[in-house]
Design an enzyme around this catalytic site. Structure first.
Site, PDB file in Angstrom:
ATOM      1  N   ILE A 197     -37.367 -32.720  93.979  1.00  0.00           N
ATOM      2  CA  ILE A 197     -37.865 -31.699  93.056  1.00  0.00           C
ATOM      3  C   ILE A 197     -37.836 -32.239  91.633  1.00  0.00           C
ATOM      4  CG2 ILE A 197     -37.509 -29.304  92.258  1.00  0.00           C
ATOM      5  CD1 ILE A 197     -37.586 -29.155  95.219  1.00  0.00           C
ATOM      6  N   GLU A 256     -15.966 -50.997  86.739  1.00  0.00           N
ATOM      7  CA  GLU A 256     -17.312 -51.559  86.852  1.00  0.00           C
ATOM      8  C   GLU A 256     -17.594 -52.326  85.569  1.00  0.00           C
ATOM      9  OE1 GLU A 256     -19.839 -48.107  88.123  1.00  0.00           O
ATOM     10  OE2 GLU A 256     -19.779 -49.194  90.028  1.00  0.00           O
ATOM     11  N   ASN A 260     -27.015 -38.589  88.293  1.00  0.00           N
ATOM     12  CA  ASN A 260     -27.348 -38.556  86.864  1.00  0.00           C
ATOM     13  C   ASN A 260     -27.980 -39.846  86.343  1.00  0.00           C
ATOM     14  OD1 ASN A 260     -24.915 -39.851  87.228  1.00  0.00           O
ATOM     15  ND2 ASN A 260     -23.982 -39.026  85.375  1.00  0.00           N
ATOM     16  N   PRO A 299     -28.351 -43.434  97.648  1.00  0.00           N
ATOM     17  CA  PRO A 299     -28.459 -42.629  96.428  1.00  0.00           C
ATOM     18  C   PRO A 299     -28.066 -41.186  96.729  1.00  0.00           C
ATOM     19  CG  PRO A 299     -30.593 -43.591  97.073  1.00  0.00           C
ATOM     20  CD  PRO A 299     -29.664 -43.769  98.222  1.00  0.00           C
TER      21      PRO A 299
HETATM   22  P1  NDP Z   1     -20.856 -35.827  94.390  1.00  0.00           P
HETATM   23  O1  NDP Z   1     -19.443 -36.210  94.448  1.00  0.00           O
HETATM   24  O2  NDP Z   1     -21.250 -34.478  94.879  1.00  0.00           O
HETATM   25  O3  NDP Z   1     -21.740 -36.855  95.232  1.00  0.00           O
HETATM   26  C1  NDP Z   1     -21.681 -38.248  94.991  1.00  0.00           C
HETATM   27  C2  NDP Z   1     -22.321 -38.994  96.143  1.00  0.00           C
HETATM   28  O4  NDP Z   1     -21.460 -38.929  97.290  1.00  0.00           O
HETATM   29  C3  NDP Z   1     -23.659 -38.409  96.600  1.00  0.00           C
HETATM   30  O5  NDP Z   1     -24.505 -39.464  96.973  1.00  0.00           O
HETATM   31  C4  NDP Z   1     -23.257 -37.569  97.780  1.00  0.00           C
HETATM   32  O6  NDP Z   1     -24.318 -37.323  98.655  1.00  0.00           O
HETATM   33  C5  NDP Z   1     -22.190 -38.454  98.411  1.00  0.00           C
HETATM   34  N1  NDP Z   1     -21.267 -37.765  99.304  1.00  0.00           N
HETATM   35  C6  NDP Z   1     -20.873 -36.467  99.276  1.00  0.00           C
HETATM   36  N2  NDP Z   1     -19.953 -36.240 100.231  1.00  0.00           N
HETATM   37  C7  NDP Z   1     -19.746 -37.412 100.886  1.00  0.00           C
HETATM   38  C8  NDP Z   1     -18.898 -37.831 101.966  1.00  0.00           C
HETATM   39  N3  NDP Z   1     -18.054 -36.989 102.564  1.00  0.00           N
HETATM   40  N4  NDP Z   1     -18.953 -39.119 102.362  1.00  0.00           N
HETATM   41  C9  NDP Z   1     -19.785 -39.995 101.759  1.00  0.00           C
HETATM   42  N5  NDP Z   1     -20.616 -39.658 100.741  1.00  0.00           N
HETATM   43  C10 NDP Z   1     -20.591 -38.386 100.299  1.00  0.00           C
HETATM   44  O7  NDP Z   1     -21.305 -36.066  92.892  1.00  0.00           O
HETATM   45  P2  NDP Z   1     -22.651 -35.648  92.175  1.00  0.00           P
HETATM   46  O8  NDP Z   1     -23.800 -36.365  92.784  1.00  0.00           O
HETATM   47  O9  NDP Z   1     -22.688 -34.160  92.075  1.00  0.00           O
HETATM   48  O10 NDP Z   1     -22.430 -36.281  90.715  1.00  0.00           O
HETATM   49  C11 NDP Z   1     -21.678 -35.672  89.750  1.00  0.00           C
HETATM   50  C12 NDP Z   1     -20.272 -36.233  89.726  1.00  0.00           C
HETATM   51  O11 NDP Z   1     -20.305 -37.636  89.585  1.00  0.00           O
HETATM   52  C13 NDP Z   1     -19.476 -35.729  88.545  1.00  0.00           C
HETATM   53  O12 NDP Z   1     -18.169 -35.387  88.941  1.00  0.00           O
HETATM   54  C14 NDP Z   1     -19.434 -36.930  87.622  1.00  0.00           C
HETATM   55  O13 NDP Z   1     -18.356 -36.925  86.751  1.00  0.00           O
HETATM   56  C15 NDP Z   1     -19.404 -38.058  88.573  1.00  0.00           C
HETATM   57  N6  NDP Z   1     -19.882 -39.274  87.919  1.00  0.00           N
HETATM   58  C16 NDP Z   1     -18.984 -40.269  87.631  1.00  0.00           C
HETATM   59  C17 NDP Z   1     -19.377 -41.403  86.941  1.00  0.00           C
HETATM   60  C18 NDP Z   1     -18.422 -42.501  86.639  1.00  0.00           C
HETATM   61  O14 NDP Z   1     -18.881 -43.613  86.425  1.00  0.00           O
HETATM   62  N7  NDP Z   1     -17.133 -42.274  86.583  1.00  0.00           N
HETATM   63  C19 NDP Z   1     -20.762 -41.538  86.468  1.00  0.00           C
HETATM   64  C20 NDP Z   1     -21.631 -40.467  86.883  1.00  0.00           C
HETATM   65  C21 NDP Z   1     -21.182 -39.369  87.568  1.00  0.00           C
HETATM   66  P3  NDP Z   1     -25.304 -36.064  98.393  1.00  0.00           P
HETATM   67  O15 NDP Z   1     -25.152 -35.632  96.985  1.00  0.00           O
HETATM   68  O16 NDP Z   1     -26.631 -36.638  98.656  1.00  0.00           O
HETATM   69  O17 NDP Z   1     -24.869 -35.012  99.340  1.00  0.00           O
END
Ligand code: NDP
Length: 485
Positions: free
Chosen positions: A29, A459, A154, A178
């Site tokens: 989307i 990283e 993000n 991703p």
């Molecule tokens: P999520 O934790 O919801 O998801 C991260 C990734 O993990 C997604 O690809 C998700 O898949 C996948 N995932 C979810 N559950 C599982 C599982 N049980 N096993 C394996 N993979 C899984 O994060 P968001 O995508 O909502 O991103 C936001 C978060 O990321 C915030 O908390 C932010 O602070 C953090 N972040 C940290 C950064 C850093 O460098 N420290 C930088 C950027 C963001 P899917 O979403 O497709 O279900």
């Protein structure tokens, strides 16, 4: 409208696009309009198996190449990314909603920096020689094997590159999953790496939600897991990786403090707070969302902040005049809206913003709350949206204790003209990345990562090499072996 840069299939396995419509469809989307711009399909178990097999088969020969040859491929990929920056930025904007004004300078360019930097380091990876009298030990720096990268939504291009570049430089193969919310950009990274000469199988992209990620984490043929995501997901993945004694890098969330002392340059401090809260519509892990402002300058700070927020332009993200985009999804908008309502209910003073716009897409205006106290939900929970909490403080010791009173430890910032105080305060911050009179710079040369619940490992920089390689010690005896019997 189909854009020329759109990937042609859901997955990239063994150097080629692969489609399998048997997988669950995932609509992509556009956050600015709410329109579906593509559909990808989650990877089936068959495709997961195919990608892991391709990665394992390719990895040994890649690791056996001289480092400079691996590096050459990465540097070529960096050049291609820079040449195609505009197209890649348009795709990133359509996938994430971030304004083109940002993506042109922060996404593919940052990915290219990582490919260039680790491409340069690949030829400089060495072990060491340790003389022990006549005998000696040498160490070999060896890859881990097949690394799994799992990304947040993000910064989809940047996250893919920040993980792939050090992994490949060290001689590993990578499978990258991703976020299902922004699945498109990592495919372009795979396309470019392939075009740059990366042998098939070394960088594969598989789509899917958490269940696909979990299946990959659990697979015994995966040697390392690098996640960028939230703390709850990090806890689950870390536990699953522990069952297989796998290496991990965890880049997780934060609720970082940004401290503005009474001697700070107010314009710079306001600028830092804007960058640290509203860039990418606040969807940045390292954001300084708890802005502690010295009580004596609080009202001046708030007035100037509200004035400067009038400069936010919420328009078509593909228009370069737009400097503030939508949130990434309807779900994220709902979460952020919930936080705005709760902050009001808990007694925080809304200075400006927090209005959901009546237009297609997922739009909310940047919000600033003042008179926030440490116990309020907006001062404790990571919101991951454009909601700034301004808190008052009186003394240095007090603000340090309050800034550190969180389970998170990703970043921290301090604005002051007192150089002694600046260094003294950051030395006491429980945070992996600190900023003095700045906020949210992330050059590839500097380690990036969290303390406490915000993460494990680093990283970027030379530090990342430690997390994508392992040392083998080789003892060499020059004399006879003296055994007791
Ligand atoms: P999520 O934790 O919801 O998801 C991260 C990734 O993990 C997604 O690809 C998700 O898949 C996948 N995932 C979810 N559950 C599982 C599982 N049980 N096993 C394996 N993979 C899984 O994060 P968001 O995508 O909502 O991103 C936001 C978060 O990321 C915030 O908390 C932010 O602070 C953090 N972040 C940290 C950064 C850093 O460098 N420290 C930088 C950027 C963001 P899917 O979403 O497709 O279900």
């Amino acid at each position: 409208m189909t854009y020329p840069t759109q990937p042609t299939a859901s997955h990239h396995i063994a150097g080629a696009y692969v489609e399998d419509t048997a997988g669950t469809p995932i609509p992509v989307i556009c956050p600015a309009t709410g329109e579906t711009i593509a559909t990808v399909h989650a990877a089936t178990p068959e495709l997961i198996g195919r990608a892991i097999t391709a990665a394992r088969e390719a990895q040994g020969a890649w690791a056996a190449l001289p480092g400079v040859e691996r590096g050459r491929v990465l540097r070529r990929a960096a050049d291609l990314m820079r040449e195609r920056n505009r197209d890649l930025s348009v795709l990133e904007t359509r996938d994430t909603g971030k304004p083109l004004q940002e993506t042109l300078v922060a996404d593919a360019t940052s990915g290219a920096d990582a490919l260039e930097y680790f491409g340069g380091l690949a030829g400089a990876l060495t072990g060491e020689h340790i003389q022990l009298g006549e005998d000696w030990v040498y160490t070999r720096r060896e890859p881990l094997g097949v690394c799994l990268g799992i990304g947040a939504w993000n910064y989809p291009t940047q996250i893919a590159c920040w993980k792939a570049a050090p992994a490949l430089a060290c001689g590993n193969a990578m499978i990258f999953k991703p976020s299902e919310t922004t699945p498109l950009c990592a495919l372009k990274v795979a396309e470019i790496l392939t075009e740059a000469g990366l042998p098939a199988g070394l960088f594969n992209v598989l789509q899917g939600a958490g269940d696909v990620g979990a299946a990959l984490v659990d697979d015994p043929r995966i040697d390392k897991v690098s996640l960028t995501g939230s703390v709850p997901t990090g806890r689950r993945i870390y536990a699953a990786a522990a069952a297989g004694i796998k290496h991990v890098t965890m880049e997780l969330g934060g609720k970082s403090p940004l401290i503005v002392f009474d001697d700070a340059d107010i314009e710079d401090a306001v600028g830092g707070a804007i960058l640290g809260n509203f860039y990418s519509s606040g969807q940045v892990c390292s954001n300084g969302t708890r802005v502690f402002v010295h009580r004596s300058i609080k009202e001046k700070f708030l007035t100037r902040l509200a004035e400067r927020l009038q400069g936010a332009v919420l328009g078509d993200p593909l228009d370069e005049a737009t400097n503030f985009g939508p949130l990434v999804s309807a779900r994220q908008l709902e979460i952020v809206q919930g936080h705005v309502t709760r902050a009001r209910d808990e007694g925080a003073r809304l200075i400006t913003g927090g209005e959901v716009l009546d237009r297609p897409g997922f739009w909310i205006t940047p919000a600033v709350f003042a008179d926030v106290t440490d116990s309020m939900t907006i001062a404790r929970d990571e919101i991951f949206g454009p909601v700034m909490a301004v808190l008052d403080f009186d003394t240095e010791d007090e603000v340090i204790a309050r800034a550190n009173a969180t389970e998170y430890g990703l970043s921290a910032g301090v604005f002051t003209r007192d150089i002694g105080r600046a260094h003294r305060v950051v030395a006491r911050m429980e945070a992996g990345t600190c900023f003095i009179n700045s906020y949210n710079d992330a050059p590839v040369e500097a380690p990036f990562g969290g303390m406490k619940a915000s993460g494990v490992g680093r990283e970027n920089s030379k530090a990342a090499i430690e997390h994508y390689s392992q040392l083998k010690s080789v003892y060499v005896r020059m004399g006879r072996v003296e055994a007791p019997f």
